[in-house]
Design a protein around this motif. Sequence first.
Motif, mmCIF file in Angstrom:
data_model
loop_
_atom_site.group_PDB
_atom_site.id
_atom_site.type_symbol
_atom_site.label_atom_id
_atom_site.label_comp_id
_atom_site.label_asym_id
_atom_site.label_seq_id
_atom_site.Cartn_x
_atom_site.Cartn_y
_atom_site.Cartn_z
ATOM 1 N N MET A 171 63.985 90.406 -11.744
ATOM 2 C CA MET A 171 64.208 91.268 -12.906
ATOM 3 C C MET A 171 65.688 91.275 -13.264
ATOM 4 O O MET A 171 66.547 91.199 -12.387
ATOM 5 C CB MET A 171 63.796 92.723 -12.615
ATOM 6 N N ASP A 174 68.761 95.563 -16.569
ATOM 7 C CA ASP A 174 68.210 96.563 -17.496
ATOM 8 C C ASP A 174 66.726 96.803 -17.228
ATOM 9 O O ASP A 174 66.243 97.939 -17.341
ATOM 10 C CB ASP A 174 68.444 96.144 -18.947
ATOM 11 N N GLN A 175 66.002 95.748 -16.853
ATOM 12 C CA GLN A 175 64.591 95.910 -16.531
ATOM 13 C C GLN A 175 64.402 96.783 -15.293
ATOM 14 O O GLN A 175 63.498 97.621 -15.241
ATOM 15 C CB GLN A 175 63.942 94.539 -16.313
ATOM 16 N N ARG A 176 65.253 96.576 -14.310
ATOM 17 C CA ARG A 176 65.148 97.389 -13.094
ATOM 18 C C ARG A 176 65.420 98.865 -13.399
ATOM 19 O O ARG A 176 64.697 99.750 -12.938
ATOM 20 C CB ARG A 176 66.119 96.867 -12.031
ATOM 21 N N ASN A 178 65.101 100.459 -16.214
ATOM 22 C CA ASN A 178 63.988 101.032 -16.976
ATOM 23 C C ASN A 178 62.772 101.279 -16.085
ATOM 24 O O ASN A 178 62.098 102.306 -16.219
ATOM 25 C CB ASN A 178 63.613 100.117 -18.139
ATOM 26 N N GLN A 179 62.501 100.364 -15.166
ATOM 27 C CA GLN A 179 61.329 100.551 -14.308
ATOM 28 C C GLN A 179 61.534 101.701 -13.325
ATOM 29 O O GLN A 179 60.597 102.441 -13.021
ATOM 30 C CB GLN A 179 60.996 99.265 -13.549
#
Length: 452
Positions: A171, A174-176, A178-179
């Motif tokens: 990831m 930013d994906q981390r 958000n998750q």
Amino acid sequence: MTDSPYWNPRHETMPREELEALQVRKLRRLVDWADTQVPWQAKRLRDAGVTSDSINSLDDLRRIPFLTRDEWMQGQMEQPPYGPILAAPEQAAVRYHMTSGTTGKTPIRVLDSLKDWEWIAEMWCYGLWGFGVRPGDKVFVAFGYSTFIGFWGLHYACEKMGCLTLPGGAMATDQRVNQIVDTGATVVASTPTYALRMAQEAKALGIDLAASSVEKVILSGEPAGSIPATKKLIEEQWGARAGDTAGMTELGTIMIFECAEQPGGTHIIEDHYIEEVVDPETDQPVPYGEMGERVVTSFGRGFIPVLRYRTRDFVVRVPASECSCGRTFDIYEGGIRGRVDDMKLVRGTNVYPRAVEAIVRDHPEIDEFQIHLYTAEGIRDEIEVVCEVPGDSADARNVLSALQRELADAHEGLRFGVKQVEVETLPRFELKAKRMLDERIVIGTEGERRQP
């Protein structure tokens, strides 16, 4: 059991004399195993006159020769790919891992059995439970899940404890972030550097991590996890408590952890390891409260006997009584203080990356930094700290001016250059940060660079 602060109450609170007797029994079995299963180790023990029957106290441990990283790597080069250190056939292995390569060009390669992995998870359970992680937690593991051992053991420990485990591999940052928010994670595991990087990204995304559900950040992979200024910054940006741990690929898992009382250091898991602290120059033991190099003997590995391995880590050991948690496991005050081979000599002054970071992190305005060593005019060693400081340029000048004074004051007046660079121009790190760039020239050579 969820009411107990200890994962293994009996062993974690065992009186010291009983704990040392347990270590002696385990040491005898370890010596016997190495002697019968690993000819290379058997010769080393025989040459030193050590047999399992000759182990009667912890003092006898010092008769066993040290094992160094150089010897381990040399063995791998002579008998590739794993060297002469295995105590089981390769066919019995279920996992392969290797070091991250932060010291030397050749990584150490290890194999693990099912027994190893049961023990690896168990050691992480000591640390996670000790810091307050419980079955109801949701744990996000911000880790690349590669051949570097990293947080693999933490992942399995979380599953063993009954936590909801959220693997954060493959990831972008930013994906981390958000998750973590979307899943309601209550615990995040990462390196100290990457915890700060995720906080920067959250700010850019307009996300207030301090208002999220994250209550604990489990740190590992770098000495920075016990640097007070770095830990304080992480706790402020995440609005969560930060707990330090440390492990090694050579051991397969962690050997120290910070408990929920946060005593300013990390407990040694002494029912599974014998940890010595020696003077790196004389090899003699140093007393409580003095800095030395940690030497580890591990009882848990099922594939590789590890006897008196020189870690090159600097530590200061203090008694368990320094913490109010009730454990009898001794403490490394300030965790891992740095590495013997990290020290740089600049114009007669010792410079340690951890010491520089401790000063830089007192200035939260600095997003990222790098220590740069170079040779000026072909004759003079120079050191500069390169910094990213977002925001107003006048404020940045004040911050960097103060930083320059503080670095000099902490290093016997050594002159540091301090330079600002554009935001996002310095490298970012998910695993171990490498902020020391040594480009000095060895005087008298044709531009030859020093070994980093």
